[in-house]
Write a protein that holds these residues in place. Structure first.
Motif, PDB file in Angstrom:
ATOM      1  N   PHE A 193      33.860 -47.785  12.473  1.00 14.36           N
ATOM      2  CA  PHE A 193      34.595 -46.665  13.067  1.00 14.36           C
ATOM      3  C   PHE A 193      35.690 -46.094  12.148  1.00 14.36           C
ATOM      4  CE2 PHE A 193      37.488 -44.849  16.432  1.00 14.36           C
ATOM      5  CZ  PHE A 193      36.643 -43.809  16.786  1.00 14.36           C
ATOM      6  N   PRO A 194      36.387 -46.941  11.361  1.00 11.54           N
ATOM      7  CA  PRO A 194      37.414 -46.376  10.476  1.00 11.54           C
ATOM      8  C   PRO A 194      36.881 -45.280   9.538  1.00 11.54           C
ATOM      9  CG  PRO A 194      37.654 -48.746  10.598  1.00 11.54           C
ATOM     10  CD  PRO A 194      36.392 -48.413  11.342  1.00 11.54           C
ATOM     11  N   ASP A 195      35.628 -45.433   9.085  1.00 12.92           N
ATOM     12  CA  ASP A 195      35.054 -44.385   8.206  1.00 12.92           C
ATOM     13  C   ASP A 195      34.940 -43.071   8.966  1.00 12.92           C
ATOM     14  OD1 ASP A 195      34.648 -46.317   6.385  1.00 12.92           O
ATOM     15  OD2 ASP A 195      32.464 -46.480   6.697  1.00 12.92           O
ATOM     16  N   LEU A 196      34.486 -43.196  10.225  1.00 10.73           N
ATOM     17  CA  LEU A 196      34.312 -42.001  11.051  1.00 10.73           C
ATOM     18  C   LEU A 196      35.670 -41.330  11.280  1.00 10.73           C
ATOM     19  CD1 LEU A 196      32.138 -41.932  14.259  1.00 10.73           C
ATOM     20  CD2 LEU A 196      34.205 -40.642  14.086  1.00 10.73           C
ATOM     21  N   VAL A 197      36.659 -42.148  11.636  1.00 14.83           N
ATOM     22  CA  VAL A 197      37.990 -41.607  11.926  1.00 14.83           C
ATOM     23  C   VAL A 197      38.533 -40.878  10.697  1.00 14.83           C
ATOM     24  CG1 VAL A 197      40.378 -42.244  12.438  1.00 14.83           C
ATOM     25  CG2 VAL A 197      38.515 -43.243  13.753  1.00 14.83           C
TER      26      VAL A 197
ATOM     27  N   THR B  74      45.993 -31.167  13.717  1.00 15.74           N
ATOM     28  CA  THR B  74      47.087 -31.823  13.005  1.00 15.74           C
ATOM     29  C   THR B  74      48.099 -30.810  12.474  1.00 15.74           C
ATOM     30  OG1 THR B  74      45.615 -33.628  12.428  1.00 15.74           O
ATOM     31  CG2 THR B  74      47.635 -33.455  11.134  1.00 15.74           C
ATOM     32  N   GLY B  75      49.369 -31.063  12.807  1.00 15.82           N
ATOM     33  CA  GLY B  75      50.439 -30.174  12.343  1.00 15.82           C
ATOM     34  C   GLY B  75      50.740 -29.051  13.317  1.00 15.82           C
ATOM     35  N   ASN B  76      49.883 -28.886  14.320  1.00 16.66           N
ATOM     36  CA  ASN B  76      50.095 -27.783  15.273  1.00 16.66           C
ATOM     37  C   ASN B  76      50.874 -28.237  16.502  1.00 16.66           C
ATOM     38  OD1 ASN B  76      48.655 -25.211  14.461  1.00 16.66           O
ATOM     39  ND2 ASN B  76      47.100 -26.769  14.052  1.00 16.66           N
ATOM     40  N   THR B  77      51.570 -27.271  17.088  1.00 16.20           N
ATOM     41  CA  THR B  77      52.242 -27.510  18.365  1.00 16.20           C
ATOM     42  C   THR B  77      51.219 -27.232  19.455  1.00 16.20           C
ATOM     43  OG1 THR B  77      54.221 -26.665  17.338  1.00 16.20           O
ATOM     44  CG2 THR B  77      54.260 -26.874  19.737  1.00 16.20           C
TER      45      THR B  77
ATOM     46  N   ILE C 267      45.377 -38.429  13.916  1.00 14.64           N
ATOM     47  CA  ILE C 267      44.466 -39.224  14.745  1.00 14.64           C
ATOM     48  C   ILE C 267      44.683 -40.689  14.409  1.00 14.64           C
ATOM     49  CG2 ILE C 267      42.024 -39.632  15.256  1.00 14.64           C
ATOM     50  CD1 ILE C 267      41.790 -36.802  15.431  1.00 14.64           C
ATOM     51  N   GLY C 268      44.846 -41.510  15.428  1.00 16.40           N
ATOM     52  CA  GLY C 268      45.084 -42.936  15.215  1.00 16.40           C
ATOM     53  C   GLY C 268      43.798 -43.692  14.920  1.00 16.40           C
ATOM     54  N   ASP C 269      43.935 -44.986  14.628  1.00 19.36           N
ATOM     55  CA  ASP C 269      42.785 -45.780  14.179  1.00 19.36           C
ATOM     56  C   ASP C 269      41.714 -45.970  15.247  1.00 19.36           C
ATOM     57  OD1 ASP C 269      44.044 -45.947  11.795  1.00 19.36           O
ATOM     58  OD2 ASP C 269      44.814 -47.991  12.100  1.00 19.36           O
TER      59      ASP C 269
ATOM     60  N   GLY D  82      40.847 -43.487  17.199  1.00 19.45           N
ATOM     61  CA  GLY D  82      40.351 -42.147  17.490  1.00 19.45           C
ATOM     62  C   GLY D  82      41.250 -41.392  18.456  1.00 19.45           C
ATOM     63  N   GLU D  83      42.396 -41.978  18.779  1.00 17.12           N
ATOM     64  CA  GLU D  83      43.303 -41.327  19.731  1.00 17.12           C
ATOM     65  C   GLU D  83      44.152 -40.254  19.042  1.00 17.12           C
ATOM     66  OE1 GLU D  83      43.775 -44.143  18.205  1.00 17.12           O
ATOM     67  OE2 GLU D  83      45.865 -44.766  18.160  1.00 17.12           O
ATOM     68  N   LEU D  84      44.625 -39.285  19.832  1.00 19.98           N
ATOM     69  CA  LEU D  84      45.463 -38.229  19.273  1.00 19.98           C
ATOM     70  C   LEU D  84      46.916 -38.672  19.305  1.00 19.98           C
ATOM     71  CD1 LEU D  84      44.912 -35.238  18.292  1.00 19.98           C
ATOM     72  CD2 LEU D  84      46.055 -34.574  20.407  1.00 19.98           C
ATOM     73  N   LEU D  85      47.606 -38.495  18.188  1.00 22.59           N
ATOM     74  CA  LEU D  85      49.009 -38.896  18.103  1.00 22.59           C
ATOM     75  C   LEU D  85      49.875 -37.651  18.249  1.00 22.59           C
ATOM     76  CD1 LEU D  85      48.603 -41.284  15.044  1.00 22.59           C
ATOM     77  CD2 LEU D  85      48.620 -41.895  17.483  1.00 22.59           C
ATOM     78  N   LEU D  86      50.653 -37.649  19.317  1.00 26.35           N
ATOM     79  CA  LEU D  86      51.438 -36.461  19.647  1.00 26.35           C
ATOM     80  C   LEU D  86      52.917 -36.810  19.658  1.00 26.35           C
ATOM     81  CD1 LEU D  86      50.929 -33.523  20.682  1.00 26.35           C
ATOM     82  CD2 LEU D  86      51.194 -34.429  22.982  1.00 26.35           C
ATOM     83  N   GLU D  87      53.702 -36.041  18.921  1.00 24.70           N
ATOM     84  CA  GLU D  87      55.154 -36.256  18.926  1.00 24.70           C
ATOM     85  C   GLU D  87      55.764 -35.303  19.951  1.00 24.70           C
ATOM     86  OE1 GLU D  87      57.567 -35.016  15.465  1.00 24.70           O
ATOM     87  OE2 GLU D  87      58.055 -37.145  15.390  1.00 24.70           O
ATOM     88  N   THR D  88      56.344 -35.865  20.999  1.00 29.08           N
ATOM     89  CA  THR D  88      56.956 -35.039  22.041  1.00 29.08           C
ATOM     90  C   THR D  88      58.474 -35.215  21.972  1.00 29.08           C
ATOM     91  OG1 THR D  88      57.041 -36.741  23.747  1.00 29.08           O
ATOM     92  CG2 THR D  88      54.965 -35.541  23.526  1.00 29.08           C
ATOM     93  N   GLN D  89      59.184 -34.462  22.802  1.00 27.35           N
ATOM     94  CA  GLN D  89      60.653 -34.594  22.853  1.00 27.35           C
ATOM     95  C   GLN D  89      61.065 -36.013  23.223  1.00 27.35           C
ATOM     96  OE1 GLN D  89      62.152 -31.656  25.563  1.00 27.35           O
ATOM     97  NE2 GLN D  89      62.958 -30.456  23.841  1.00 27.35           N
ATOM     98  N   ASP D  90      60.203 -36.678  23.990  1.00 30.83           N
ATOM     99  CA  ASP D  90      60.533 -38.038  24.449  1.00 30.83           C
ATOM    100  C   ASP D  90      59.977 -39.124  23.536  1.00 30.83           C
ATOM    101  OD1 ASP D  90      61.674 -36.797  26.664  1.00 30.83           O
ATOM    102  OD2 ASP D  90      59.725 -36.750  27.683  1.00 30.83           O
ATOM    103  N   GLY D  91      59.401 -38.744  22.417  1.00 28.07           N
ATOM    104  CA  GLY D  91      58.883 -39.742  21.491  1.00 28.07           C
ATOM    105  C   GLY D  91      57.389 -39.582  21.270  1.00 28.07           C
ATOM    106  N   MET D  92      56.793 -40.561  20.588  1.00 33.42           N
ATOM    107  CA  MET D  92      55.365 -40.476  20.259  1.00 33.42           C
ATOM    108  C   MET D  92      54.511 -40.879  21.454  1.00 33.42           C
ATOM    109  SD  MET D  92      54.654 -39.423  17.235  1.00 33.42           S
ATOM    110  CE  MET D  92      53.070 -40.056  16.804  1.00 33.42           C
ATOM    111  N   VAL D  93      53.464 -40.117  21.679  1.00 38.72           N
ATOM    112  CA  VAL D  93      52.517 -40.451  22.746  1.00 38.72           C
ATOM    113  C   VAL D  93      51.150 -40.555  22.078  1.00 38.72           C
ATOM    114  CG1 VAL D  93      51.512 -39.656  24.927  1.00 38.72           C
ATOM    115  CG2 VAL D  93      53.837 -39.011  24.347  1.00 38.72           C
TER     116      VAL D  93
END
Ligand code: BTN
Length: 242
Positions: free
Chosen positions: A181-185, A195-198, A215-217, A219-230
């Motif tokens: 899976f890491p290759d796919l990711v 990535t990089g977009n609001t 994208i995390g390992d 396959g999840e989306l990493l989102l930086e919000t006002q309250d921190g990383m989700v």
């Protein structure tokens, strides 16, 4: 008349004139691993979240593939990323740069060219793909958000030649939802248009606003919000807001 298509090893192909939905057809027929069914017309094509998937006969490639992964069911949702990547790579082989809009869409120049619907059944999973090939016009509600291969480069193509570019990538990446899976990711990261977009992102539980960090390992989306990383494993809708 369908021309001969080179298929991945042990895969089979059926091309139908009309069916309700290629996903439903494979469900009813208890198809074997690697069964591909294409339809010229779907009378009840389905998109995600119960939306209809409407496509003009002949202009659009609508097909489904039955897969029986060796990996546990918990990993099958990863097939949405495999399929999106396979479609983007297939389009790339035709000379058009396409990106993956996590988790289920393929985009060209900010517009959707293809969508993926992954559905688990008793003995496997069905990956349904709709791709606008020669579509020249969309209904008003979609003109700003949808595109086709032909709109992008002015070239009309047979659906067979498009399918033939996608299937080998799909066979390969759908086998990469476990240890590989890491290759796919990594490949998805390279093509991730978010990535990089609001964005504003809706899940069944909440709406999140923030900046996509990648994208995390898993396959999840990493989102930086006002309250921190989700980190989000699934979303109903993701809209770029700036
Ligand atoms: C989406 O973007 O909402 C997913 C669209 C998936 C459409 C395809 S067309 C072939 C297959 N059969 C269906 O009924 N749906 C999928």
């Amino acid at each position: 008349m369908m021309s001969e298509i080179l298929l991945p090893k042990n895969w089979s192909l059926q091309w139908l004139e009309e069916v309700d939905s290629t996903n439903d057809y494979l469900k009813r027929n208890k198809a074997a691993h690697g069964s591909v069914v294409v339809a010229d017309r779907q009378t009840a094509g389905r998109g995600r979240r119960g939306a209809p998937w409407v496509s003009q006969s002949g202009d659009s490639l609508t097909f489904s593939v039955k897969l029986q992964p060796d990996e546990p069911r918990a990993l099958w949702p990863r097939l949405a990323l495999s399929a999106g990547l396979a479609v983007a790579e297939g389009i790339g082989k035709l000379g058009i740069e396409a990106g993956v809009k996590w988790p289920n869409d393929v985009w060209i120049n900010g517009r959707k060219v293809s969508g993926v619907l992954v559905e688990a059944v008793d003995d496997g999973v069905i990956v349904g793909i709709g791709l606008n090939v020669n579509t020249s016009e969309f209904p008003d509600s979609l003109t700003n958000t949808a595109t086709s291969l032909c709109i992008e480069d002015g070239v009309e193509r047979t659906r067979e030649e498009v399918l033939e570019r996608i299937l080998p990538s799909l066979a390969m990446w759908s086998a990469n939802i476990g240890r590989a899976f890491p290759d796919l990711v990594e490949r998805v990261r390279e093509r991730c248009v978010l990535t990089g977009n609001t964005v504003s992102l809706k899940t069944a539980e909440a709406t999140y606003n923030g900046t996509v960090k990648g994208i995390g390992d898993s396959g999840e989306l990493l989102l930086e919000t006002q309250d921190g990383m989700v980190s989000l494993i699934q979303a109903d809708e993701v809209r770029i807001t700036s």
